[in-house]
Design an enzyme around this catalytic site. Structure first.
Site, PDB file in Angstrom:
ATOM      1  CG  HIS A  27      -5.919   2.431   5.005  1.00 54.06           C
ATOM      2  ND1 HIS A  27      -5.475   3.389   5.882  1.00 54.06           N
ATOM      3  CD2 HIS A  27      -4.938   1.502   4.903  1.00 54.06           C
ATOM      4  CE1 HIS A  27      -4.250   3.056   6.287  1.00 54.06           C
ATOM      5  NE2 HIS A  27      -3.909   1.911   5.713  1.00 54.06           N
ATOM      6  CG  ASN A  31      -1.691   1.259   1.407  1.00 55.85           C
ATOM      7  OD1 ASN A  31      -1.787   2.058   0.477  1.00 55.85           O
ATOM      8  ND2 ASN A  31      -2.255   1.461   2.591  1.00 55.85           N
ATOM      9  CD1 TRP A  32       3.723   1.073  -2.927  1.00 58.55           C
ATOM     10  CD2 TRP A  32       3.824   2.409  -4.727  1.00 58.55           C
ATOM     11  NE1 TRP A  32       4.565   0.485  -3.853  1.00 58.55           N
ATOM     12  CE2 TRP A  32       4.639   1.280  -4.953  1.00 58.55           C
ATOM     13  CE3 TRP A  32       3.716   3.380  -5.715  1.00 58.55           C
ATOM     14  CZ2 TRP A  32       5.359   1.106  -6.133  1.00 58.55           C
ATOM     15  CZ3 TRP A  32       4.429   3.206  -6.886  1.00 58.55           C
ATOM     16  CH2 TRP A  32       5.257   2.090  -7.098  1.00 58.55           C
ATOM     17  CE  LYS A  33      -0.079   3.538   4.569  1.00 56.34           C
ATOM     18  NZ  LYS A  33      -0.140   3.684   5.991  1.00 56.34           N
ATOM     19  N   GLY A  54       2.669  -1.017   4.179  1.00 58.86           N
ATOM     20  CA  GLY A  54       2.807   0.381   3.793  1.00 58.86           C
ATOM     21  C   GLY A  54       4.265   0.736   3.576  1.00 58.86           C
ATOM     22  N   GLY A  55       4.890   1.287   4.608  1.00 62.16           N
ATOM     23  CA  GLY A  55       6.267   1.788   4.515  1.00 62.16           C
ATOM     24  C   GLY A  55       7.233   0.814   3.854  1.00 62.16           C
ATOM     25  CD  GLU A  66      -2.921   5.939   6.375  1.00 57.45           C
ATOM     26  OE1 GLU A  66      -2.918   5.918   5.134  1.00 57.45           O
ATOM     27  OE2 GLU A  66      -2.007   5.427   7.066  1.00 57.45           O
TER      28      GLU A  66
HETATM   29  P1  PGA Z   1       2.599   0.490   7.503  1.00 47.89           P
HETATM   30  O1  PGA Z   1       1.165   0.739   6.821  1.00 47.89           O
HETATM   31  O2  PGA Z   1       3.100  -0.827   6.989  1.00 47.89           O
HETATM   32  O3  PGA Z   1       3.453   1.653   7.036  1.00 47.89           O
HETATM   33  O4  PGA Z   1       2.397   0.479   8.971  1.00 47.89           O
HETATM   34  C1  PGA Z   1       0.267  -0.301   6.629  1.00 47.89           C
HETATM   35  C2  PGA Z   1      -1.012   0.234   6.058  1.00 47.89           C
HETATM   36  O5  PGA Z   1      -1.414   1.343   6.436  1.00 47.89           O
HETATM   37  O6  PGA Z   1      -1.671  -0.411   5.220  1.00 47.89           O
END
Ligand code: PGA
Length: 254
Positions: free
Chosen positions: A97, A10-12, A236-237, A99
């Site tokens: 998600h 998940n690149w956001k 994510g990260g 966020e």
């Molecule tokens: P993260 O994010 O691996 O950076 O904690 C995961 C996500 O929000 O899907």
């Protein structure tokens, strides 16, 4: 590893177009990714989906969006519909998600509409749930997750659920470097599976993929993925660097 595993990045809202091209070209050639038994997806910003899909047409790497409209079509400025995503052969859509729930006010009812429209268009929703730190401190994590599942999956039938992926992402672990321990994650994953058995059937529960998300990285992936009810990760990260992401895929597919 006999269980089915999905590793989804998940690149956001990260990466320029140039950085995206570089990432896609590198991962496209990667032997580990091309040979892994794990399913692999990258959920990338809207503007890059079509080109990434075209590059990866023959690749096992699937493409996902990070959001979708709850509306079919029409006067909804700024929105992107499920049928538009389907028309460029997107495979997955992240829905609900944390966020989006916290910064854009997405409710369980909206999430439910988005899951339905995504399924109607034959895309696979990655349905995100998870409690906040305050909710865990109040020992409400099981209630929160139960509510999110009951409302998020309202009116979704058993045969449709076979095409839904659930991602358990404790909000306090997202982007914080603070991962749930494998025991904490397994406990909730087992609970989610038993809840699906209660709401649907044991068979449906057995088949559904439940991913863990929240600071999963190359250092902790193996331990998390070895838990019986964890079927992969939403990352994510650690999905932003090819080397980190490939390391997780390698641990998942071995
Ligand atoms: P993260 O994010 O691996 O950076 O904690 C995961 C996500 O929000 O899907």
């Amino acid at each position: 590893m006999s269980k089915s595993i999905l590793i989804a990045g998940n690149w956001k809202m990260n990466k320029t177009w140039l950085e995206t091209q570089e990432f896609i070209e590198t991962i496209h050639q990667n032997k580990i990714v091309n040979e892994t038994k794990a399913h692999v997806a990258i959920c990338i910003p809207f503007p890059y989906l079509l080109s990434a899909k075209n590059t990866l047409l023959e690749s096992p790497i699937k493409i996902g969006a990070q959001n979708v409209s709850n509306k079919e079509k029409g006067a909804y400025t700024g929105e992107v519909s499920a049928s538009q995503l389907k028309s460029i052969a997107v495979d997955y859509v992240i829905i609900g998600h944390s966020e989006r729930r916290s910064y854009y006010g997405e409710t369980d009812a909206l999430v439910n509409e988005k899951i339905k429209i995504t399924l109607q268009n034959n895309l696979i929703p990655i349905f995100c749930i998870g409690e906040t730190l305050a909710e865990r401190e109040e020992e409400r994590e099981f209630d929160v997750v139960r509510n999110q599942i009951e409302f998020g999956l309202a009116d979704i039938k058993a045969d449709e659920l076979a095409n839904v992926v659930i991602a358990y992402e404790p909000v306090w672990a997202i982007g914080t470097g603070k991962t749930a321990t494998s025991a904490q994650a397994q406990e909730i994953h087992q609970f989610i599976r038993s809840l699906i058995a209660e709401l649907y059937s044991k068979d449906v529960a057995k088949g559904i993929l439940i991913l863990y998300g929240g600071s999963m990285n190359a250092g902790n992936a193996r331990e998390l993925l070895s838990q019986p009810d964890i079927n992969g990760g939403l990352i994510g990260g650690a999905s932003l660097q090819v080397s980190d992401f490939v390391s997780i895929i390698e641990q998942a597919g071995g």
